[in-house]
Design an enzyme around this catalytic site. Structure first.
Site, PDB file in Angstrom:
ATOM      1  N   SER A 142      -9.658   1.994   3.039  1.00 39.29           N
ATOM      2  CA  SER A 142      -8.824   2.752   2.135  1.00 39.29           C
ATOM      3  C   SER A 142      -7.804   1.908   1.380  1.00 39.29           C
ATOM      4  O   SER A 142      -7.238   2.375   0.388  1.00 39.29           O
ATOM      5  CB  SER A 142      -8.079   3.835   2.920  1.00 39.29           C
ATOM      6  OG  SER A 142      -7.185   3.246   3.845  1.00 39.29           O
TER       7      SER A 142
ATOM      8  N   LYS B 133       0.850  -1.198   0.000  1.00 42.61           N
ATOM      9  CA  LYS B 133       0.000   0.000   0.000  1.00 42.61           C
ATOM     10  C   LYS B 133       0.887   1.250   0.000  1.00 42.61           C
ATOM     11  O   LYS B 133       1.895   1.304   0.716  1.00 42.61           O
ATOM     12  CB  LYS B 133      -0.901  -0.016   1.236  1.00 42.61           C
ATOM     13  CG  LYS B 133      -1.919   1.127   1.288  1.00 42.61           C
ATOM     14  CD  LYS B 133      -2.800   1.027   2.543  1.00 42.61           C
ATOM     15  CE  LYS B 133      -3.857   2.112   2.600  1.00 42.61           C
ATOM     16  NZ  LYS B 133      -4.667   2.041   3.845  1.00 42.61           N
TER      17      LYS B 133
ATOM     18  N   SER C   4      -9.730  -0.248   7.326  1.00 45.30           N
ATOM     19  CA  SER C   4      -9.166  -0.156   5.976  1.00 45.30           C
ATOM     20  C   SER C   4      -8.489  -1.400   5.429  1.00 45.30           C
ATOM     21  O   SER C   4      -8.162  -1.446   4.249  1.00 45.30           O
ATOM     22  CB  SER C   4      -8.172   0.994   5.902  1.00 45.30           C
ATOM     23  OG  SER C   4      -8.879   2.176   5.657  1.00 45.30           O
TER      24      SER C   4
END
Ligand code: GLN
Length: 486
Positions: A154, A79, A178
C-alpha cells in the site's frame, strides 16, 4: 549528478562540507517533482512552505558548525498514514479527507529532532489495504519504471517518489508487505523492522498486531540511517520494545564470509514469474560468491500465510476502523435522519470498496460462533508459521527469497479480482505474521525492464544481519544505481 539523485549519506557529506545547502537540495527535489509528479502522482499533499523553513533551519545549523544529525536538511516524504501535526493525514480515504492531526507520530518527532525536511505526504491504498495503490480515494500512483503499471502497495506513493528521485528517502508502513512489495516493484530499498522496533504511536492503525513503520531509500546505508533515526522504545506505544540503542550502520562493511543463508523451497512456487526467479537465483549466487554458505531450507506452513493473514488483518481492522463514525473528526454525511442513519451514511459514503470488504470479512470472522473457527484458528496457524522460522534460524543466519511473485502488473489488471490482488502478498505475509524483520532490495530487471526485489529475512531484532548481507550484495553489484527513464 543533480542533487535529487543522490543518497542521504552522500548529501550529508556535501552539506557538512558546505558544498551545498539544504535549501538548494530542497529546491532540486521540488524541481524534480514539478517535472515528474504529473505522471507519477505519488503525493497527496506537498508541504513546500514547511520544507523550506526546515531547510533554512538546517542550513543555519551547518553554517554555525553545530553537530548535525545524518538526516539534517534531507528531503523526506511521509506516507499519509503517519500523523503529522498541522498537516493533512488522509490515509488515502475520503473519510479522513480533511483530517489534520493535532499531534505528531513518534517517528515524526524523532526525524524532526534530526532536522529533516518534510517534502510531502504520499499516496497509498486506503487505510493501507491493498497491493497496488489503486485503492486510494484520491489518485492512482504510477510506477516510474513503466507508467502503465502499478507501483505496488500500500505504500506505493512512498516507493514511487523515491524511485523517481522526487524525495531522497521516505517513510512507509508494512502490515503484510506494504513496504517490501512496493520497494521491490519500484526498484528501491525498503525495510519492515521487527515488530516493536519502531513506535506505532501516531501510525493510523490497520492491523495492530502486524503494523510497523519503516524506511524507503535509494541504498542500504540510507536504510540503516533511517532506521537509526526512527527506532527505539516509546512509552506511548506499549508494544514498542525496550532495547539498548544499536547503530545499524556499524556492521555494514564486515562482509558475509561464513554467513549461512537459507533458501526456502516454498518461496519458489508455481506461478513465480520466470524473470523474478532468475534474478533472485542470480543474486543468491552473488552472495555465495561473496562467501556466504547457501542452504536449502523448508518453511512448511508458508502456504497458509495468506489465508491466516486475511483473517487476522481484517479482524483487527474491523475493530480499529470502528472509530470513524463522523462524530469527532473527518467526513460526515449530510441529510441524516438520526444518529444511526448518520453513522450508516457516513461509513457507506466515506469508505471505499476494499475497506468495506475488509470490515465485513473481519466482523464476520470475529462474530460469535465463528470466532473459534476463524480468528482463533488463524492465531494457531500464525504460531506454526512463526515456529517454522524459529526452527529455520537454528541452522541459518538469514533467509533469502523473492519479495513479490511477479514484477509490477498493469494498472487495472487486478482491481476486479481481490483474491488475485491478495496473492501479491504471498511471500511477504509470513515474516509479518512472525513479527520478524525483512528487507527488499533491487536485484536486477526483468526482460521488459521492470525491477525485481530480493527479500532478506532475519530473526527478531537482527536487522543488523540483514543490512550486512544487503550492503555486501549492493556494493558487489551496484544494481541500486540503475534508475528509471522518466
Ligand atoms: N497488501 C496487503 C493488504 O492488502 C498488505 C498491506 C499492508 O502491508 N499494509 O493487506
Amino acid at each position: 549528478m543533480p542533487l535529487h539523485e543522490l543518497a542521504a549519506h552522500e548529501l550529508h557529506e556535501k552539506l557538512k562540507a558546505r558544498e551545498i545547502t539544504s535549501v538548494e537540495l530542497t529546491q532540486s527535489v521540488y524541481d524534480r517533482i514539478s517535472a515528474v509528479e504529473r505522471r507519477v502522482q505519488g503525493y497527496i499533499t506537498l508541504t513546500k512552505d514547511i520544507a523550506f523553513e526546515q531547510a533554512e533551519v538546517a542550513d543555519a545549523g551547518f553554517e554555525r558548525g553545530d553537530e548535525m544529525q545524518p538526516l539534517a536538511g534531507i528531503p523526506i516524504a511521509v506516507k499519509d498514514v503517519i500523523c503529522t501535526k498541522d498537516v493533512l493525514t488522509t490515509c488515502g480515504s475520503k473519510i479522513l479527507h480533511n483530517f489534520i492531526s493535532p499531534y505528531d507520530a513518534t517517528v515524526m518527532t524523532k526525524i524532526r529532532h534530526q532536522g529533516f525536511v518534510m517534502i510531502g505526504k504520499t499516496n497509498m491504498d486506503e487505510f493501507a489495504m491493498g497491493s497496488s495503490t489503486e485503492n486510494s480515494a484520491f489518485k492512482i500512483t504510477r510506477n516510474p519504471w513503466n507508467l502503465d503499471t502499478i507501483p505496488g502497495g500500500s505504500s506505493g506513493g512512498s516507493a514511487a517518489v523515491v524511485a523517481a528521485d522526487a524525495a531522497i528517502c521516505a517513510l512507509g508502513s508494512d502490515t503484510g508487505g506494504s513496504i517490501r512489495q512496493p520497494a521491490a516493484l519500484c526498484g528501491v530499498v525498503g525495510m519492515k523492522p521487527t515488530y516493536g522496533r519502531v513506535s506505532r504511536y501516531g501510525l493510523v492503525a490497520f492491523a495492530s498486531s502486524l503494523d510497523q513503520i519503516g524506511p524507503f531509500s535509494k541504498d542500504v546505508t540510507d536504510c540503516a540511517l533511517m532506521l537509526n533515526a526512527i527506532c527505539g522504545h516509546d512509552p506511548m506505544d506499549s508494544t514498542s520494545v525496550n532495547r539498548p540503542d544499536t547503530d545499524f550502520t556499524q556492521n555494514l562493511v564486515n562482509g558475509i564470509s561464513g554467513i549461512k543463508i537459507g533458501i526456502p523451497k516454498e518461496y519458489f512456487i508455481e506461478g513465480l514469474d520466470a524473470d523474478v526467479e532468475a534474478r533472485v537465483r542470480d543474486a543468491i549466487e552473488v552472495l555465495r560468491g561473496c562467501g556466504a554458505i547457501i542452504k536449502e531450507i523448508s518453511l512448511p506452513h508458508t502456504e497458509y500465510a495468506i489465508a491466516t493473514y486475511y483473517i487476522i488483518a481484517p479482524a483487527e481492522a474491523s475493530a480499529n476502523l470502528a472509530r470513524y463514525d463522523g462524530v469527532r473528526f473527518g467526513f460526515r454525511a449530510s441529510n441524516a435522519e438520526n444518529l444511526i442513519d448518520m453513522y450508516r451514511k457516513t461509513r457507506s459514503q466515506g469508505f471505499g470498496e476494499e475497506v468495506k470488504r475488509r470490515i465485513m470479512l473481519g466482523t464476520y470472522a470475529l462474530s460469535s460462533g465463528y470466532y473459534d473457527a476463524y480468528y482463533l484458528k488463524a492465531q494457531k496457524v500464525r504460531t506454526l508459521i512463526k515456529s517454522d522460522f524459529d526452527s529455520a534460524f537454528e541452522t541459518v543466519d538469514v533467509i533469502a527469497a523473492p519479495t513479490s511473485p511477479t514484477p509490477a502488473f498493469k494498472v487495472g489488471e487486478r482491481t476486479d479480482d481481490p483474491l488475485q490482488m491478495y496473492l501479491s502478498d504471498i511471500l511477504t505475509t509470513p515474516a509479518s505474521l512472525a513479527g520478524i524483520p525483512a528487507i527488499s532490495m533491487p536485484c536486477g530487471l526483468t526482460h521488459s525492464g521492470l525491477p525485481v526485489g530480493l527479500q532478506i529475512i532475519a530473526p527478531a531484532f537482527e536487522e543488523n544481519k540483514i543490512l550486512r548481507v544487503a550492503y555486501t550484495y549492493e556494493q558487489h553489484t551496484g544494481r541500486h544505481q540503475k534508475k528509471p527513464n522518466l
